[in-house]
Design a protein around this motif. Structure first.
Motif, PDB file in Angstrom:
ATOM      1  N   LEU B 189       0.503  -1.272   0.079  1.00  0.00           N
ATOM      2  CA  LEU B 189      -0.116   0.371  -0.244  1.00  0.00           C
ATOM      3  C   LEU B 189       1.215   1.066   0.125  1.00  0.00           C
ATOM      4  CD1 LEU B 189      -2.731   0.452   0.159  1.00  0.00           C
ATOM      5  CD2 LEU B 189      -2.830   1.093   2.165  1.00  0.00           C
ATOM      6  N   GLU B 190       1.303   1.762   1.101  1.00  0.00           N
ATOM      7  CA  GLU B 190       2.771   2.453   0.961  1.00  0.00           C
ATOM      8  C   GLU B 190       3.769   2.560  -0.222  1.00  0.00           C
ATOM      9  OE1 GLU B 190       2.022   4.154   4.130  1.00  0.00           O
ATOM     10  OE2 GLU B 190       3.700   5.259   3.832  1.00  0.00           O
ATOM     11  N   PHE B 195       4.450   5.570  -5.508  1.00  0.00           N
ATOM     12  CA  PHE B 195       4.769   5.357  -6.993  1.00  0.00           C
ATOM     13  C   PHE B 195       3.616   6.590  -7.255  1.00  0.00           C
ATOM     14  CE2 PHE B 195       4.161   3.341 -10.390  1.00  0.00           C
ATOM     15  CZ  PHE B 195       5.097   3.128 -10.994  1.00  0.00           C
ATOM     16  N   GLN B 196       2.316   6.482  -6.667  1.00  0.00           N
ATOM     17  CA  GLN B 196       1.068   7.098  -7.535  1.00  0.00           C
ATOM     18  C   GLN B 196       2.295   8.715  -7.273  1.00  0.00           C
ATOM     19  OE1 GLN B 196      -1.486   6.154  -9.626  1.00  0.00           O
ATOM     20  NE2 GLN B 196      -1.420   8.853 -10.036  1.00  0.00           N
ATOM     21  N   HIS B 277       7.954   6.466   0.975  1.00  0.00           N
ATOM     22  CA  HIS B 277       9.189   5.273   0.357  1.00  0.00           C
ATOM     23  C   HIS B 277       9.328   4.697   1.091  1.00  0.00           C
ATOM     24  CE1 HIS B 277      12.550   3.450  -2.278  1.00  0.00           C
ATOM     25  NE2 HIS B 277      11.630   2.709  -3.032  1.00  0.00           N
ATOM     26  N   ALA B 278      10.433   5.876   2.151  1.00  0.00           N
ATOM     27  CA  ALA B 278      11.394   5.403   3.384  1.00  0.00           C
ATOM     28  C   ALA B 278      10.201   4.664   4.205  1.00  0.00           C
ATOM     29  CB  ALA B 278      11.964   6.629   3.451  1.00  0.00           C
ATOM     30  N   ASN B 279       8.998   4.844   4.284  1.00  0.00           N
ATOM     31  CA  ASN B 279       7.822   4.484   5.091  1.00  0.00           C
ATOM     32  C   ASN B 279       8.158   2.734   5.065  1.00  0.00           C
ATOM     33  OD1 ASN B 279       6.543   4.833   7.499  1.00  0.00           O
ATOM     34  ND2 ASN B 279       5.313   5.350   6.488  1.00  0.00           N
ATOM     35  N   TRP B 304      11.401   2.138  -7.764  1.00  0.00           N
ATOM     36  CA  TRP B 304      12.051   3.514  -7.310  1.00  0.00           C
ATOM     37  C   TRP B 304      12.937   4.152  -8.592  1.00  0.00           C
ATOM     38  CZ3 TRP B 304       8.130   6.131  -5.032  1.00  0.00           C
ATOM     39  CH2 TRP B 304       9.013   7.336  -4.787  1.00  0.00           C
ATOM     40  N   GLN B 305      14.140   3.372  -8.398  1.00  0.00           N
ATOM     41  CA  GLN B 305      15.085   4.547  -9.445  1.00  0.00           C
ATOM     42  C   GLN B 305      14.119   4.274 -11.178  1.00  0.00           C
ATOM     43  OE1 GLN B 305      18.145   1.306  -8.968  1.00  0.00           O
ATOM     44  NE2 GLN B 305      18.358   2.655  -7.360  1.00  0.00           N
TER      45      GLN B 305
END
Lengths: 603, 308
Positions: B189-190, B195-196, B277-279, B304-305
């Motif tokens: 989910l996170e 991403f969105q 993302h870190a989360n 992510w990259q």
């Protein structure tokens, strides 16, 4: 001692409640600060309200002018006429006098002081007498009489800018009168200024402008307090899409009456019963959500965008929101009541409505059962429930979620029966008709799948297969009789499969389901070709445009339907359980009624 | 099992699509042939390392749900291009594209039922959430005052849920315990939300080679995170006026971009995305299984990259 009720306010809501309670043997006191209401004018009374008032004797001696058609024009869309309204126009003050006379007859005591030792307290003081909760939900209503003539009720929405999500629409209504006088009412929500001179129009005014506050900010929480219940306008019970308050005033009054009668000596219990009843009666118009204002605006955008779409999903949607009627079964014909079905169908409704009400109040409105006629309307869940009695007993309430899923999926399928020539609106922005079709369809079908996966996991595959089949039939433009056959075949088949292991019975029940779907579609053709209102609210042209017509002529469609009806009777004779056979036949009879009505050959 | 995972997913998608009626099959096949990034099936495979579970059936299932949602999204968003090709509704008309999406959802329902009741439940619940997310997305059209809180709710339900689904299914297939399954679901989910938000930044990219035309969301009045952040400090109201103009078009996008940049919209949105993302990666620390943690971390970083 007889439990007492104290009613504050003697407008329509307060008076109706007072009369009904006094007739139930309660001691009723009413206090009314007869505020100046200005010149009288006409009110539109919808069909259910008319029935309630009539049964109370309120209409005696009242000039009741029936109206059966409403012309609706939303924004810049082409006007559409909804028929079968069954409502009437009455004079506001005459209605009020009649109600007050009935109060006196029923022994209601008019007092001027505060309640002394009353058990129940009802507040019916009208709009603007409680703090507003949101600028979006309050506004003003204006009414004026004019010299002129109108054949039907006209409802028109006026909005300056559809793309501003914070701008609220205004609704203008023209009520046909007699003696060459008509009444125009305007409801303006939000905080924008309105010049009553706008009410001039092409007509010569007869009376002055009468204006009052309007409040559409209903929520069940605001309607019940520590020692009171609010009914009518003070509860914010005005339809935000039409400005109609009378219908909800009377309906909420009757809900309060039933709650008090059920709990005469226990006001707290009466209040919580009232709160619960409000929650289900007014589902859809007013859901409390963080997104309330945007959602309201969305509903309006959809109404406007789809105003010219004459498919069943949007026509039913318009009727559900603008008129007090849900999809209410696909037919007006009713089956004989079988009490053993009521718990199952009530559970079905509860599951269906609670599944969609928070996310899509607009859809919940379609599912809300307008009458208390549970168990009588012709609808797919009833076919499913009837098939479940192939077990020999009443339908298993544990399968109610599957019944709800069948209802949701049927509605979703109707959404996808889109017209052939939809054109997106020019310019930027969302195509609301198209977006709603896709989103509502996906939402309904996935919620339905979820209910099946949870309540009857073994049916998940069959359910998905059913949806796949309907989609493929639509994509290949399969004959409409086959499409509707498949639509009704599944509820019958899956019900029988859940109820019995006898494959012969399952086969017969499945065939009856298929026949019912065919007869339903043929009946639609017959009604449309006769120029009568169809159950899906389609015209003959609309049916042809969507490819949902048998394309038979009137005589051939009648013949085919009667023939299928005969075969259904023969099939039903093979079902071992008499009640199951009787229920399925009752369903088939109701579906075929447009053709067989009155000329039934008895077996 | 020598054939690479990605190909096995494609094989299964093609096999499934062969069940579709030929009136809609080509619309689906062309999306299978142009596979996109396959993020969801990759995520799914990353949830079952070393368990001996073949992720291909579930991988194909989540990609099929994704294809269905793309067909319908493009109709709602009036998007002209998808994966470098004209969108299905442009090629075949709205009704046919709608039916193609519907047929994929129904097909996914059958595949899910074959894989067990838990799978049916997870897939239908995710699709229901997705359609609510889409509803929240469109109903806020032209709202220049949408709060970040409301924005995050719609992003969570619209994109987060479809990233959560592969993780839920992966956990189910791997027979993960409740705690592990919960961590995986939360991670998906996170990651989807992060991403969105980055995807919203792409809608503002000008003149770069992306597989969807720039500015389509803005055209519809659906303003993403960078623009919403910028609108909060739009003191002179010029950004708002541009966005709400009825003549707004692609030619306005460079101007919007520079206004969003000036107002720190990109910086704030990127910061928010990085935070989420870190989360997501921190959530993985609650996993006891080191292989699983490493596998998901790798996928989370690689994805992510691609977008940053």
């Amino acid at each position: 001692m007889t439990p007492g009720v104290f009613v504050v306010g003697a407008g329509p809501a307060g008076s109706v409640a007072a009369v009904a309670l006094a007739r139930q043997g309660l001691t009723v006191q009413v206090v009314d600060h007869d505020a100046d209401r200005g010149e009288s004018h006409d009110l539109l009374v919808n069909a259910p309200t008319l029935a309630t008032l009539d049964s109370m004797g309120v209409l005696t001696g009242l000039r009741v002018r029936p109206v059966d058609e409403m012309e609706i024009q939303l924004g810049r869309a082409r006007p559409r006429v909804l028929s079968g309204l069954g409502g009437a126009v009455v004079d506001r003050d005459q209605l009020r006098w009649n109600l007050h006379a009935l109060m006196a007859d029923a022994g209601v005591e008019r007092v001027s002081g505060l309640p002394k030792g009353s058990c129940h307290l009802i507040i019916a003081t009208g709009a603007g007498t409680r703090p507003s909760t949101s600028v979006y939900s309050t506004g003003r209503t204006y009414a004026r009489t004019f010299a002129g003539h109108a054949d039907r009720v006209v409802l028109r929405s006026v909005t300056p800018n559809a793309d501003d999500p914070r701008q609220m629409p205004s609704f203008l209504r023209v009520l046909p009168g007699d003696d060459g006088v008509l009444t125009v009412t305007l409801t303006v929500l939000g905080d924008h200024e309105f010049d009553p001179a706008m009410l001039a129009g092409p007509f010569e005014p007869v009376g002055p402008v009468v204006s009052g506050p309007v409040d559409t900010g209903f929520s069940p929480d605001l309607a019940v307090g520590p020692d009171w219940m609010r009914i009518g306008d003070v509860a914010g019970l005005v339809n935000p899409f039409t400005g109609d308050g009378l219908g909800h005033a009377v309906e909420s009054a009757m809900l309060a009456v039933r709650s008090i009668v059920d709990h005469k000596a226990d006001p707290a219990a009466a209040r919580s019963a009232y709160r619960r009843r409000l929650g289900s009666a007014f589902v859809g118009y007013f859901e409390t959500a963080r997104h309330a204002a945007r959602r309201y605006h969305l509903a309006w955008r959809i109404l406007e965008s789809a105003a010219e779409d004459d498919g069943p999903f949007f026509v039913k949607g318009h009727r559900a929101i603008l008129l007090p009627e849900g999809i209410g079964g696909l037919a007006t014909e009713r089956m004989p009541r079988d009490w053993s079905m009521v718990p199952f169908l009530t559970a079905c409704d509860e599951v269906a409505v609670s599944t969609v009400r928070h996310e899509w109040p607009f859809l919940a409105r379609l599912l809300a059962d307008e009458g208390s006629g549970a168990g009588q309307q012709v609808r797919p869940a009833l076919l499913f429930a009837s098939a479940l009695t192939a077990s020999g007993g009443p339908p298993d309430v544990g399968y109610a979620p599957v019944g709800a899923a069948i209802e949701l999926a049927t509605l979703g399928t109707l959404a996808f029966l889109s017209p052939s020539g939809h054109r997106p609106p020019p310019g930027r922005g969302i195509d609301w008709t198209m977006a709603t079709t896709v989103l509502a369809g996906d939402f309904l079908l996935s919620q339905a799948s979820r209910l099946v996966a949870a309540a009857a996991p073994d049916c998940s595959w069959a359910f998905a297969e059913w949806l796949a089949e309907l989609t493929a039939m639509r994509a290949t433009r399969a004959p409409a009789t086959a499409l509707f056959g498949a639509l009704f075949e599944f509820p019958a088949r899956i019900g029988a499969q859940l109820a019995t292991t006898d494959p012969a019975v399952v086969r017969v029940v499945r065939d009856i389901g298929h026949h019912c779907g065919e007869m339903f579609l043929l009946g639609e053709d017959v009604l449309a070709l006769r120029g009568e209102r169809t159950r899906l609210d389609l015209t003959a042209a609309g049916m042809a445009d969507r490819g949902i017509s048998s394309t038979l002529g009137l005589a051939a469609a009648e013949l085919s339907c009667a023939d299928t009806h005969r075969r259904t009777r023969e099939a039903a004779a093979k079902i071992p359980h008499l009640r199951c056979a009787r229920l399925l036949l009752g369903f088939a009879d109701a579906v075929a009624a447009p053709v067989t009505n009155g000329k039934e050959d008895q077996p | 099992m020598s054939r690479p995972y990605e190909h096995r997913v494609t094989d299964r998608l093609n096999a499934a699509a062969s069940e579709l009626d030929e009136s809609v099959r080509p619309l689906v096949s062309r999306l299978i042939d142009q596979p996109g990034k396959r993020l969801r099936s990759t995520l799914l495979a990353a949830c079952v390392p070393g368990t001996g579970v073949d992720p291909a059936p579930l991988g194909a299932l989540v990609e099929l749900v994704h294809v269905a949602s793309l067909l319908h999204d493009d109709i709602i968003d009036r998007a002209a291009v998808r994966r470098g090709l004209p969108a299905a509704h442009v090629v075949a008309g709205e009704e046919r594209a709608t039916l193609a999406g519907l047929a994929c959802f129904a097909l996914a329902g059958k595949l899910a039922a074959d894989l067990g009741p838990g799978v049916s439940m997870a897939v239908s619940a995710a699709v229901a959430e997705l359609s609510v997310g889409e509803l929240l997305d469109v109903q806020r059209a032209f709202d220049t005052e949408l709060s970040i809180e409301d924005y995050l709710e719609l992003v969570t339900r619209k994109t987060g849920e479809l990233f959560r689904l592969p993780c839920v299914l992966g956990a189910l297939a791997a027979g993960a315990d409740r705690a592990t399954a919960a961590v995986l679901a939360e991670f998906g989910l996170e990651l989807g939300v992060a991403f969105q938000i980055m995807d919203d930044c792409l809608d503002l990219r000008v003149g770069q080679d992306v597989d969807k035309p720039v500015g389509t969301d803005h055209q519809l009045g659906l303003f993403g995170a960078p623009t919403l952040f910028a609108l909060r400090v739009d003191e002179d109201g010029s950004l708002r006026r541009t966005l709400l103009s009825s003549s707004f078009g692609a030619h306005d996008m460079p101007g919007v971009r520079s206004m969003v940049l000036d107002r720190g919209g990109f910086a704030s949105a990127t910061h928010l995305a990085r935070e989420r993302h870190a989360n997501a990666l921190v959530i993985l620390n609650r996993l006891e299984d080191e292989d699983l943690r490493a596998s998901l971390r790798t996928v989370g970083m690689a994805m992510w990259q691609d977008v940053t």
